[in-house]
Design an enzyme around this catalytic site. Sequence first.
Site, PDB file in Angstrom:
ATOM      1  N   HIS A  55       0.863  -1.183   0.000  1.00  0.00           N
ATOM      2  CA  HIS A  55       0.000   0.000   0.000  1.00  0.00           C
ATOM      3  C   HIS A  55       0.893   1.224   0.000  1.00  0.00           C
ATOM      4  O   HIS A  55       1.956   1.218   0.618  1.00  0.00           O
ATOM      5  CB  HIS A  55      -0.896   0.011   1.247  1.00  0.00           C
ATOM      6  N   ASP A 114      -8.006  -5.499   0.266  1.00  0.00           N
ATOM      7  CA  ASP A 114      -8.491  -6.258  -0.887  1.00  0.00           C
ATOM      8  C   ASP A 114      -8.119  -7.719  -0.842  1.00  0.00           C
ATOM      9  O   ASP A 114      -8.704  -8.538  -1.537  1.00  0.00           O
ATOM     10  CB  ASP A 114      -7.950  -5.640  -2.186  1.00  0.00           C
TER      11      ASP A 114
HETATM   12  N1  ACO Z   1       4.327  -7.538  -4.840  1.00  0.00           N
HETATM   13  C1  ACO Z   1       5.678  -7.505  -5.006  1.00  0.00           C
HETATM   14  N2  ACO Z   1       6.426  -6.409  -4.843  1.00  0.00           N
HETATM   15  C2  ACO Z   1       5.792  -5.272  -4.506  1.00  0.00           C
HETATM   16  C3  ACO Z   1       4.396  -5.215  -4.305  1.00  0.00           C
HETATM   17  C4  ACO Z   1       3.658  -6.402  -4.486  1.00  0.00           C
HETATM   18  N3  ACO Z   1       2.322  -6.407  -4.308  1.00  0.00           N
HETATM   19  N4  ACO Z   1       4.033  -3.964  -3.980  1.00  0.00           N
HETATM   20  C5  ACO Z   1       5.150  -3.237  -3.965  1.00  0.00           C
HETATM   21  N5  ACO Z   1       6.224  -4.031  -4.281  1.00  0.00           N
HETATM   22  C6  ACO Z   1       7.642  -3.619  -4.302  1.00  0.00           C
HETATM   23  C7  ACO Z   1       7.946  -2.830  -5.566  1.00  0.00           C
HETATM   24  O1  ACO Z   1       8.438  -3.681  -6.581  1.00  0.00           O
HETATM   25  C8  ACO Z   1       8.990  -1.864  -5.067  1.00  0.00           C
HETATM   26  O2  ACO Z   1      10.228  -2.540  -4.992  1.00  0.00           O
HETATM   27  P1  ACO Z   1      11.611  -1.721  -5.263  1.00  0.00           P
HETATM   28  O3  ACO Z   1      11.675  -0.666  -4.203  1.00  0.00           O
HETATM   29  O4  ACO Z   1      12.665  -2.782  -5.134  1.00  0.00           O
HETATM   30  O5  ACO Z   1      11.488  -1.151  -6.642  1.00  0.00           O
HETATM   31  C9  ACO Z   1       8.565  -1.558  -3.636  1.00  0.00           C
HETATM   32  O6  ACO Z   1       7.816  -2.711  -3.213  1.00  0.00           O
HETATM   33  C10 ACO Z   1       7.704  -0.311  -3.491  1.00  0.00           C
HETATM   34  O7  ACO Z   1       6.633  -0.406  -4.417  1.00  0.00           O
HETATM   35  P2  ACO Z   1       6.020   0.847  -5.182  1.00  0.00           P
HETATM   36  O8  ACO Z   1       5.300   0.343  -6.390  1.00  0.00           O
HETATM   37  O9  ACO Z   1       7.081   1.879  -5.385  1.00  0.00           O
HETATM   38  O10 ACO Z   1       5.012   1.377  -4.097  1.00  0.00           O
HETATM   39  P3  ACO Z   1       3.742   2.287  -4.357  1.00  0.00           P
HETATM   40  O11 ACO Z   1       3.468   2.949  -3.084  1.00  0.00           O
HETATM   41  O12 ACO Z   1       3.949   3.145  -5.569  1.00  0.00           O
HETATM   42  O13 ACO Z   1       2.607   1.225  -4.746  1.00  0.00           O
HETATM   43  C11 ACO Z   1       0.783  -0.280  -4.624  1.00  0.00           C
HETATM   44  C12 ACO Z   1       1.598   0.797  -3.882  1.00  0.00           C
HETATM   45  C13 ACO Z   1       0.351   0.242  -6.001  1.00  0.00           C
HETATM   46  C14 ACO Z   1      -0.481  -0.574  -3.809  1.00  0.00           C
HETATM   47  C15 ACO Z   1       1.648  -1.559  -4.779  1.00  0.00           C
HETATM   48  O14 ACO Z   1       2.021  -2.050  -3.496  1.00  0.00           O
HETATM   49  C16 ACO Z   1       0.923  -2.656  -5.576  1.00  0.00           C
HETATM   50  O15 ACO Z   1       0.959  -2.625  -6.813  1.00  0.00           O
HETATM   51  N6  ACO Z   1       0.266  -3.627  -4.878  1.00  0.00           N
HETATM   52  C17 ACO Z   1      -0.520  -4.651  -5.545  1.00  0.00           C
HETATM   53  C18 ACO Z   1      -1.858  -4.082  -5.962  1.00  0.00           C
HETATM   54  C19 ACO Z   1      -2.795  -3.882  -4.802  1.00  0.00           C
HETATM   55  O16 ACO Z   1      -2.986  -4.770  -3.970  1.00  0.00           O
HETATM   56  N7  ACO Z   1      -3.443  -2.702  -4.777  1.00  0.00           N
HETATM   57  C20 ACO Z   1      -4.449  -2.390  -3.753  1.00  0.00           C
HETATM   58  C21 ACO Z   1      -4.072  -1.175  -3.001  1.00  0.00           C
HETATM   59  S1  ACO Z   1      -5.169  -0.941  -1.669  1.00  0.00           S
HETATM   60  C22 ACO Z   1      -6.542  -0.239  -2.335  1.00  0.00           C
HETATM   61  O17 ACO Z   1      -6.603   0.383  -3.358  1.00  0.00           O
HETATM   62  C23 ACO Z   1      -7.738  -0.482  -1.546  1.00  0.00           C
END
Ligand code: ACO
Length: 431
Positions: free
Chosen positions: A308, A366
């Site tokens: 998140h 979720d």
């Molecule tokens: N699985 C694997 N790796 C992940 C995940 C994941 N679900 N989420 C983040 N990471 C990693 C990224 O690869 C990144 O790694 P790095 O620093 O080595 O490049 C690091 O964690 C940070 O991730 P970002 O994408 O920069 O974080 P951001 O805050 O932009 O994204 C998000 C948050 C979009 C929710 C992300 O965690 C994601 O895509 N999760 C899966 C989708 C999801 O479950 N969304 C629901 C959100 S809650 C809602 O809307 C109710």
Amino acid sequence: MSETQKTATLTIDGATYDLPVYSPTSGPDVLDIRKLYGQAGVFTYDPGFTSTASCESTITYIDGEEGILTHRGYPIGDLAGKSHYLEVCYLLLYGALPTAAELEDFESTITRHTMLHEQMVNFFRGFRRDAHPMAIMVGVVGAMSAFYHDSTDINDPRQREIASHRLIAKMPTIAAMAYKYTIGQPFVSPRNDLDYASNFLRMCFAVPAEDYEVNPILSRAMDRIFTLHADHEQNASTSTVRLASSSGANPFACIAAGIACLWGPAHGGANQACLEMLKEIGSVDRIPEYIARAKDKNDPFRLMGFGHRVYKNMDPRATVMKESADEVLELLGVEDNPLLQVAKELEHIALNDPYFKDKKLFPNVDFYSGIILEAMGFPTSMFTPIFALSRTVGWISQWKEQLSDPAHKIGRPRQLYLGEDVRSYADIENR
Ligand code: ACO
């Protein structure tokens, strides 16, 4: 904006600029950079708004480090445990918990706005039967602007209130109709003797040949899903609603924009994507393969339902949702469901894996909501529409707050331009 004594000093090429610093009720201090361009001729750069407060708000507060979420000061755990969705809607919209009389009046108003203009049924018939229900919702909610002309004047507080009531009341009807349409069943009209959640379940699952007996545990679980998704401060879809509204667009158009943004798999679409991922994994022995893929920088795969932008601790909504999932699955006698086994094992492995621990990637709301909705009998395509109907009150409350702030202006970010400098146009024969 409150008066402030604090300032931050910014130095650019030897020139210094004092920036006012505001201290919120909770959370980090906020630097006011509004005059920076006028004084220093520079922009700030913050794609994804990771360090930018886009507005003042008194509605919802999140402390992502501590895993805290409050609405108007009340912790989400208390609201999910002691309150119910329509009371939370009142709280979000009006800022205080209602008295018994206020709640009765509000519930009666919402109940009496649940029907859709009969002519709007024609819109549904224009969609293909295999349309995603979110596509139908974006279209039909946007089309409400063409039907409810007496609540599109955003400068009239009474019209704003009527639009708010209409949207909260009609959204379950629209979502249920979108579902019925895609499965080829007749629409089921709302019934005024049922509460909000029971009414939605019945509109989704009753058929003319057989009415739907609402189980109170399922209705309570549905209400809790609505409550847990009601608002989440300046998330992507809420910011979309605020940005759309900043130009003076009507409320139905703004909420349609919010629905469109919510649809994406990084936001509300994650609940559908999460369940599809669990199905794709299929069995516990395949989890290590998917964990390895999630960690692989060259693989775009992510564990859906994990991570998140704001929570770097357990999502407090996920904690409550997990309890609900256990209750519902026990009631339905599906504790041995293979999907649930995969979910539980995946949660266990990810919570103990150094990659996920170091990056503070916890299950989000979720991850569990999809499991409950699937057990209730909803297809995955309905998960995001259910999120959209729950979040409508949050969007609307933020929209109302924005419009009642006399200082609000059109949202217009700037950019860091890295394209070509001015160049001469070459005639086609000379290229
Ligand atoms: N699985 C694997 N790796 C992940 C995940 C994941 N679900 N989420 C983040 N990471 C990693 C990224 O690869 C990144 O790694 P790095 O620093 O080595 O490049 C690091 O964690 C940070 O991730 P970002 O994408 O920069 O974080 P951001 O805050 O932009 O994204 C998000 C948050 C979009 C929710 C992300 O965690 C994601 O895509 N999760 C899966 C989708 C999801 O479950 N969304 C629901 C959100 S809650 C809602 O809307 C109710």
